[in-house]
Every structure is written in C-alpha cells, then in structure tokens.
Scaffold this motif. Structure first.
Motif, PDB file in Angstrom:
ATOM      1  N   TRP A  39      86.931  29.549  38.388  1.00  0.00           N
ATOM      2  CA  TRP A  39      86.753  28.445  37.413  1.00  0.00           C
ATOM      3  C   TRP A  39      85.630  27.343  37.852  1.00  0.00           C
ATOM      4  O   TRP A  39      85.515  26.924  38.804  1.00  0.00           O
ATOM      5  N   ARG A  77      88.578  25.600  32.831  1.00  0.00           N
ATOM      6  CA  ARG A  77      90.015  24.904  33.386  1.00  0.00           C
ATOM      7  C   ARG A  77      90.151  23.668  33.993  1.00  0.00           C
ATOM      8  O   ARG A  77      89.134  23.262  34.772  1.00  0.00           O
ATOM      9  N   GLY A  84      94.982  21.343  28.052  1.00  0.00           N
ATOM     10  CA  GLY A  84      93.658  21.845  27.846  1.00  0.00           C
ATOM     11  C   GLY A  84      92.800  20.837  27.179  1.00  0.00           C
ATOM     12  O   GLY A  84      91.731  21.194  26.897  1.00  0.00           O
ATOM     13  N   ALA A  87      90.029  20.613  29.702  1.00  0.00           N
ATOM     14  CA  ALA A  87      89.280  21.805  29.584  1.00  0.00           C
ATOM     15  C   ALA A  87      88.308  21.700  28.532  1.00  0.00           C
ATOM     16  O   ALA A  87      87.066  21.998  28.613  1.00  0.00           O
ATOM     17  N   ARG A 128      97.945  26.739  32.693  1.00  0.00           N
ATOM     18  CA  ARG A 128      97.187  25.946  33.724  1.00  0.00           C
ATOM     19  C   ARG A 128      96.056  25.146  33.101  1.00  0.00           C
ATOM     20  O   ARG A 128      95.330  24.799  34.041  1.00  0.00           O
ATOM     21  N   GLY A 130      93.791  26.280  31.145  1.00  0.00           N
ATOM     22  CA  GLY A 130      92.460  27.082  31.211  1.00  0.00           C
ATOM     23  C   GLY A 130      92.211  27.706  29.632  1.00  0.00           C
ATOM     24  O   GLY A 130      93.200  27.884  28.950  1.00  0.00           O
TER      25      GLY A 130
END
Length: 148
Positions: A39, A77, A84, A87, A128, A130
């Motif tokens: 990432w 991420r 999120g 992100a 997570r 992402g």
C-alpha cells in the motif's frame, strides 16, 4: 504510434508519483492478494481503443485517429482508521499527482497528452481501512500504416 503501451504509463507513474510503493500492469493486478499487497499501489490497465475513419495518403499509407482509454486502479489504505475516512483523505493527493503526471505526459513527440475521463470507487472499505479507486484517462493519437 500503432498502439498505446501501458508499460510507458507505468514507467511514467513510477518516476513521477513517489507516493506509490508499487506500480504494475493488468497482469500484476491478477496476482494481488490482501496478504501481499503493498500500500499504496497502482495498476495500469488498457481498457479500450476506438478508431476513427480511415484516411488515405496516396496509395501507400493509411491513417486513423485512435482514442485509447486507460484505467489507473489505485489501492489506498490507512490502518489507523477502520472506516476508510483516512484512506479517502490519503487518496486525494495521490489522485492529484496521477492527474498532473498523465495530463503532462505526451507519449509520442508532437502528439497529445492524456485527458481525465472519469473516476469511481471500485470496492467498499475493507476491515483494515483499504479501498480501491479507478481513474480513467483518454489519449488521442494517429495510427499510420504503410501499405506495401
């Protein structure tokens, strides 16, 4: 230029968008897994080519205006935020860097630069933090073929 080379776009993004940990091609996207994904990453995918009318130059050359469409799929991420939201904030400067890189890129001397066409989220936010986002760009170029 006969066809658009996704490798040239990958090379451009590798050298101009330092935020990416990895930039790959369509074949690399198929091998991406949650456990091995680096990432942020990007993949360059040639989506389509649309040809205009054929123009003849004498009896030995034809030319067509080609509009190629390419997708830049980005994986972003922020593990500190499971919703999120971070992100999404991390995505903005990367999208801007890709936009500036490609809209300033003229792959063929005397040709044109890429133009932004569309963008959209390609996945939901994972556990997570992402997400995957795809921006599409177009490039118009002339395809010249010598008839022998």
């Amino acid at each position: 230029m006969l066809t658009l080379d996704p490798g040239a776009i990958r090379d451009r993004l590798e050298t101009t968008v330092s935020a990416f940990d990895h930039v790959g091609l369509a074949r690399d996207l198929g091998t991406a897994h949650q456990q091995t994904l680096r990432w942020p990453s990007a993949w360059v995918v040639l989506l389509a080519e649309q040809a205009g009318d054929v123009r003849y130059f004498g009896t030995d050359m034809i030319e067509q205006a080609i509009t190629a469409r390419v997708g830049i799929i980005m994986a972003i991420r922020d593990i500190a935020d499971r919703t999120g939201a971070q992100a999404g904030k991390s995505l903005k400067p990367i999208r801007e860097a890709v936009l500036l890189s490609l809209c300033r890129f003229v792959p063929e001397a005397g040709g044109q630069a890429f133009r932004f066409a569309s963008g959209q989220q390609q996945s939901g936010i994972d556990a997570r933090g992402g997400l995957f986002w795809q921006d599409n760009y177009t490039l118009r170029f002339d395809r010249r073929i010598q008839i022998t």
